[in-house]
Write a protein that holds these residues in place. Structure first.
Motif, PDB file in Angstrom:
ATOM      1  N   CYS A 233       0.842  -1.190   0.000  1.00 21.12           N
ATOM      2  CA  CYS A 233       0.000   0.000   0.000  1.00 21.12           C
ATOM      3  C   CYS A 233       0.880   1.244   0.000  1.00 21.12           C
ATOM      4  CB  CYS A 233      -0.908   0.020   1.231  1.00 21.12           C
ATOM      5  SG  CYS A 233      -2.239  -1.202   1.153  1.00 21.12           S
ATOM      6  N   LEU A 234       0.598   2.157  -0.931  1.00 15.63           N
ATOM      7  CA  LEU A 234       1.278   3.442  -0.998  1.00 15.63           C
ATOM      8  C   LEU A 234       0.355   4.476  -0.382  1.00 15.63           C
ATOM      9  CD1 LEU A 234       2.527   3.246  -4.693  1.00 15.63           C
ATOM     10  CD2 LEU A 234       3.789   2.654  -2.611  1.00 15.63           C
ATOM     11  N   VAL A 235       0.811   5.072   0.696  1.00 15.56           N
ATOM     12  CA  VAL A 235      -0.027   5.987   1.459  1.00 15.56           C
ATOM     13  C   VAL A 235       0.530   7.398   1.309  1.00 15.56           C
ATOM     14  CG1 VAL A 235      -0.958   6.523   3.726  1.00 15.56           C
ATOM     15  CG2 VAL A 235      -0.486   4.141   3.114  1.00 15.56           C
ATOM     16  N   GLY A 236      -0.319   8.285   0.847  1.00 17.83           N
ATOM     17  CA  GLY A 236       0.055   9.685   0.719  1.00 17.83           C
ATOM     18  C   GLY A 236      -1.196  10.524   0.834  1.00 17.83           C
TER      19      GLY A 236
ATOM     20  N   LYS B 172      -5.312   9.382   0.095  1.00 19.26           N
ATOM     21  CA  LYS B 172      -5.464   8.322  -0.896  1.00 19.26           C
ATOM     22  C   LYS B 172      -4.482   7.186  -0.631  1.00 19.26           C
ATOM     23  CE  LYS B 172      -5.702   7.851  -5.910  1.00 19.26           C
ATOM     24  NZ  LYS B 172      -5.539   8.557  -7.183  1.00 19.26           N
ATOM     25  N   VAL B 173      -4.956   5.951  -0.809  1.00 23.86           N
ATOM     26  CA  VAL B 173      -4.102   4.770  -0.698  1.00 23.86           C
ATOM     27  C   VAL B 173      -4.133   4.050  -2.042  1.00 23.86           C
ATOM     28  CG1 VAL B 173      -3.746   2.544   0.426  1.00 23.86           C
ATOM     29  CG2 VAL B 173      -4.533   4.500   1.767  1.00 23.86           C
ATOM     30  N   ALA B 174      -2.946   3.828  -2.620  1.00 23.82           N
ATOM     31  CA  ALA B 174      -2.838   3.073  -3.862  1.00 23.82           C
ATOM     32  C   ALA B 174      -2.258   1.709  -3.523  1.00 23.82           C
ATOM     33  CB  ALA B 174      -1.932   3.802  -4.849  1.00 23.82           C
TER      34      ALA B 174
ATOM     35  N   LEU C 259       4.117   8.509  -9.455  1.00 23.12           N
ATOM     36  CA  LEU C 259       3.727   8.481  -8.047  1.00 23.12           C
ATOM     37  C   LEU C 259       2.606   9.479  -7.773  1.00 23.12           C
ATOM     38  CD1 LEU C 259       4.486   7.066  -5.419  1.00 23.12           C
ATOM     39  CD2 LEU C 259       6.146   8.869  -5.003  1.00 23.12           C
TER      40      LEU C 259
ATOM     41  N   LEU D  53      -0.665   7.953  -8.840  1.00 22.39           N
ATOM     42  CA  LEU D  53      -1.116   6.866  -7.973  1.00 22.39           C
ATOM     43  C   LEU D  53      -1.685   7.372  -6.653  1.00 22.39           C
ATOM     44  CD1 LEU D  53       1.789   4.320  -8.439  1.00 22.39           C
ATOM     45  CD2 LEU D  53      -0.607   3.907  -8.984  1.00 22.39           C
ATOM     46  N   THR D  54      -1.021   8.370  -6.078  1.00 21.36           N
ATOM     47  CA  THR D  54      -1.358   8.776  -4.709  1.00 21.36           C
ATOM     48  C   THR D  54      -2.013  10.140  -4.598  1.00 21.36           C
ATOM     49  OG1 THR D  54       0.783   9.816  -4.345  1.00 21.36           O
ATOM     50  CG2 THR D  54       0.593   7.457  -3.811  1.00 21.36           C
TER      51      THR D  54
ATOM     52  N   VAL E 107       5.792   9.854   0.293  1.00 20.03           N
ATOM     53  CA  VAL E 107       4.811   8.776   0.186  1.00 20.03           C
ATOM     54  C   VAL E 107       5.389   7.614   0.970  1.00 20.03           C
ATOM     55  CG1 VAL E 107       3.731   7.120  -1.373  1.00 20.03           C
ATOM     56  CG2 VAL E 107       3.912   9.523  -2.027  1.00 20.03           C
TER      57      VAL E 107
END
Length: 128
Positions: free
Chosen positions: A4-7, A10-12, A105, A108-109, A117
């Protein structure tokens, strides 16, 4: 293990076990890539690569092997519970690649360039 990419809000989700992160050094235009894989409770670092800017370029770090247009470092793999990237002011054009495709990136986020991120192993209920 999905990542999970958290920024921001939003989470991608990176659905592949193997993925890479790439960025460009703003001052030189050199492209760098770091490979990772998801493991239970961790993100494991893999090889680091830097694109050679010229045919006679020297490795930007010691210990690299030249492979075509790339300098490649195969360092000891290390497991991290979390990694952060994207906030270095000397870099730009951050991308995350998996399954043969790369995505910016920021796309995505939703996090603008220059902001951190965080990547973490996804919890089972976070994966669609």
């Amino acid at each position: 293990m999905p990542i999970c990419l958290v920024g921001g809000a939003k989470v991608a989700v990176v659905t592949a076990e193997l993925f890479s992160v790439s960025w460009t050094i703003a001052a030189t235009g050199a492209e760098w890539q770091r490979a990772y894989n998801g493991a239970p409770g961790a993100i494991v670092s893999g090889e680091l690569k830097a694109r050679a800017m010229t045919a006679d370029a020297e490795a930007p770090l010691p210990g690299a092997q030249r492979e075509g247009d790339w300098f490649v470092w195969r360092t000891a793999r290390r497991a991290f519970p979390v990694i952060s990237f994207g906030a270095d002011p000397g870099t730009r054009d951050w991308k995350v690649c998996w399954d043969g495709a790369c995505k910016a990136l920021v796309d995505l986020t939703g996090v603008p360039e220059g902001r951190d991120v965080t990547a973490v192993p996804c919890k089972a209920d976070a994966v669609p």
